[in-house]
Each structure stands twice: as C-alpha cells, then as structure tokens.
Enzyme design. Structure first.
Site, PDB file in Angstrom:
ATOM      1  N   ARG A 169     -92.120  27.420  14.220  1.00 13.34           N
ATOM      2  CA  ARG A 169     -93.311  28.114  14.724  1.00 13.34           C
ATOM      3  C   ARG A 169     -93.387  27.874  16.233  1.00 13.34           C
ATOM      4  NH1 ARG A 169     -98.371  24.890  13.628  1.00 13.34           N
ATOM      5  NH2 ARG A 169     -98.322  25.670  11.497  1.00 13.34           N
ATOM      6  N   GLN A 188     -93.514  23.849  21.303  1.00 12.84           N
ATOM      7  CA  GLN A 188     -94.435  24.328  22.347  1.00 12.84           C
ATOM      8  C   GLN A 188     -93.675  24.793  23.591  1.00 12.84           C
ATOM      9  OE1 GLN A 188     -95.614  20.375  22.222  1.00 12.84           O
ATOM     10  NE2 GLN A 188     -97.622  20.698  21.298  1.00 12.84           N
ATOM     11  N   ARG A 226    -113.433  22.137  19.720  1.00  9.55           N
ATOM     12  CA  ARG A 226    -112.184  22.495  20.405  1.00  9.55           C
ATOM     13  C   ARG A 226    -112.087  24.016  20.566  1.00  9.55           C
ATOM     14  NH1 ARG A 226    -107.170  20.422  17.387  1.00  9.55           N
ATOM     15  NH2 ARG A 226    -108.559  18.679  17.013  1.00  9.55           N
ATOM     16  N   ARG A 227    -112.413  24.741  19.486  1.00  5.49           N
ATOM     17  CA  ARG A 227    -112.364  26.215  19.529  1.00  5.49           C
ATOM     18  C   ARG A 227    -113.340  26.728  20.598  1.00  5.49           C
ATOM     19  NH1 ARG A 227    -108.682  25.336  16.900  1.00  5.49           N
ATOM     20  NH2 ARG A 227    -107.848  25.844  18.911  1.00  5.49           N
ATOM     21  N   GLY A 233     -98.597  26.090  23.410  1.00 13.06           N
ATOM     22  CA  GLY A 233     -98.859  24.657  23.607  1.00 13.06           C
ATOM     23  C   GLY A 233    -100.308  24.415  23.977  1.00 13.06           C
ATOM     24  N   ASP A 263     -97.450  20.542  12.438  1.00 11.41           N
ATOM     25  CA  ASP A 263     -97.937  20.851  13.785  1.00 11.41           C
ATOM     26  C   ASP A 263     -97.208  19.975  14.798  1.00 11.41           C
ATOM     27  OD1 ASP A 263     -99.721  22.477  12.479  1.00 11.41           O
ATOM     28  OD2 ASP A 263    -101.488  21.273  12.919  1.00 11.41           O
TER      29      ASP A 263
END
Ligand code: FAD
Length: 279
Positions: free
Chosen positions: A158, A137, A260-261, A162, A107
C-alpha cells in the site's frame, strides 16, 4: 458512546458495530479494512490483548463472509517493546489469516520503525504468500529503494504519501516534491508488478493516475481511502468496477483518531457538522 460528529470517521466501539459497518459498505461494492484503534503500547499485556482481538476479528470476518480484512499498527502489536515481539505477533496474526483465507495489512509508522517493519514484512510475506500487505510512505527518500527490494516479495504494497513529520535529512517535506515522489513510486509499482498494488490516497489526480496505469499495464490494483473521506467517490469508483477498500477504524480509543482527522483537515469537521445538522 461515539458522538455523531466522530461517528463519520469511526465504525463504532465494538466488533458487531464494525462488522455492521463493513456489511453496509459491501452493499455499496466497497470492501473494508478494519483497524482496532490503539498504538504505542509499552506494556506487553496491552499488545497481547490487541493481538488476541485481531485473531478473534479474523475468525469473525471469515465466518461472516464479508469482504473485509484487518490492518494492524506495528507499535500496537509490540514494536515499542521489541522488534522480536512485534515480528512474533505480526506472524501469528498473518498465520491465522492465512488459515482462514483472510488478509492482513500492516500500517507504517514513523521512520525509526521502517527497517524493523519491512524486515518482518519481507520474512512473513515469503512464508505466507499473498496473505499480507505492507504500507510504504513516498515522503521518505529511502522508499524507492525499499520498493525495489520488495518488488518480487509475494505480499501487497500500500503506497501512501506519508502522515508523519520527518526531518529533511530523510524525507521530502515540500508538498509538491512529495507528490512527485508519490507519482514516481506509483508508476514504478505498476510497471514492475502485475498484482498486489494498493494506492492509499484521496487525491483525485493520483487515483486517476492509478486507474490509467491499471489499464495500460494490466496490473491488479486497488484504491484505498479512509472512512468519512470522499465517500461519494468511493461508491462511484466501485460502481465503475474499480477495486475500492475503505480503511475503517473502530474501538474505544476513537477520540485521538478523531482529533487527528480534524487537525489534518478543518473541512472534515465542517462536513461532519453538516451531516449532523442534515444539510
Ligand atoms: P493530500 O495530499 O492530503 O490531498 C490531496 C487532495 O486529495 C486534496 O487536494 C483533495 O482534493 C483530496 N483530499 C484529501 N483529503 C481530503 C478530504 N479529507 N476530503 C476531501 N478531499 C480530500 N500514512 C502513513 O504514514 N502510514 C499509514 O500506514 C497510512 N495508511 C493509510 C491508509 C489509507 C487507506 C489512507 C487513505 C491513508 C493512509 N495514510 C497512512 C495517510 C497518508 O499517508 C496521507 O497522509 C493521507 O492519505 C493524505 O494524503 P492524500 O494522498 O490522501 O492527499
């Protein structure tokens, strides 16, 4: 135990639950990227524990025959302690994946970590070709140059919009401008690469763009989406023959990921609530 409302976004607390989740998604034709939840460790022992967990997970995935891989966070495997420790751990995990014919994603975190993360990726991908992929990002103004730098590196990329709030001096902060940069970066990757392109987005417009460019440029690509987000679309795309990967976090530190979601999108809670009450 993870309550059902959060279970929509998190594959479980344990490795067996995460592997069961991967098996169920594989039955729908969707591959899975497993991420052990954890970040920002300043204790080397905590970083080491998660590195060991990823090594064991890679062994388990290889033994299971599942269509699954892992994704690590730089600050989870030592970047808050030192760039050297991070790179050592990153290399160790990719080396194990390379031995097991498995795959590792990394990530991307906040912009202060971009240089160290990309330096490590470039070196490790060159050493273990096509065993590793790095997130970049498009909201960062530097990203076009980073893509140019990485275009011939034998690792996957990927591309995401961002997720971190960055200052205007280094990042596009207007949503329309971020979308424009994202479109340009997707086009660049499909024009310049014939493999190793991943589009990490739930945005129907960006997914259609990738599908269109994939056929016109004959580029091998995949679409990546998060667990719990547009899962019907994930299955539909897989049925159409698109290579779809679902990023599925697991582990005991699920609470902050769930918040966060929810913060990102209030609808996420409504969807989850509806699933819980069965309508
Ligand atoms: P947005 O711009 O948020 O939304 C565009 C459209 O997509 C919406 O209008 C809607 O139609 C659809 N959509 C979006 N969310 C939902 C939803 N919850 N439900 C239904 N429809 C929705 N960021 C990082 O900074 N570093 C990383 O390493 C990283 N890894 C990622 C890995 C994956 C697999 C994914 C999918 C994302 C990752 N991200 C990462 C997050 C990313 O940067 C974005 O913040 C996030 O994906 C939101 O942008 P978006 O492109 O999905 O669409």
């Amino acid at each position: 135990m993870i309550p059902p409302i959060a279970r929509r976004f998190v594959a479980g607390e344990s490795v067996p639950e995460a592997l069961d989740h991967a098996r169920a998604r594989n039955d729908d034709g969707v591959a899975v990227i497993l991420n052990l939840l954890g970040e920002h460790y300043d204790d080397p022992a905590a970083a080491r524990a998660d590195v060991d967990a990823y090594l064991a997970l890679i062994d388990d995935i290889a033994a299971s025959g599942l269509d699954a891989c892992v994704s690590v966070k730089p600050s989870q495997i030592g970047l808050d302690i030192s760039a050297d420790l991070f790179e050592e751990h990153y290399r160790e995990i990719v080396s194990r994946a390379h031995e097991r014919d498995a795959f590792v994603w990394c990530d991307m975190e906040d912009a202060e970590t971009t240089d160290d993360t990309l330096d490590a990726f470039e070196s490790i991908a060159t050493e273990y070709p096509w065993s590793v992929g790095q997130c970049l990002q498009s909201n960062l103004k530097r990203t076009h140059d980073d893509l140019e730098r990485l275009v011939d590196v034998p690792g996957f990329v990927r591309l995401v919009k961002g997720a971190y709030d960055e200052p205007k001096s280094i990042a596009y902060t207007d949503k329309a401008r971020v979308n424009e940069a994202y479109r340009e970066d997707i086009e660049f990757l499909f024009e310049r690469r014939d493999r190793g392109v991943a589009v990490g987005s739930h945005d129907p417009e960006m997914i259609s763009l990738a599908n269109r460019l994939g056929s016109t440029h004959d580029t091998d690509y995949e679409i990546q989406l998060l667990m719990g987000v547009r899962e019907d679309a994930q299955r539909d795309l897989a049925r159409q023959g698109v290579d779809v990967k679902q990023y599925a976090p697991y582990g005991e530190k699920w609470l902050s990921y769930f918040y966060r979601r929810v913060r990102e999108r209030k609808e996420n809670v409504l969807f989850a609530l509806r699933a819980v009450v069965g309508r």
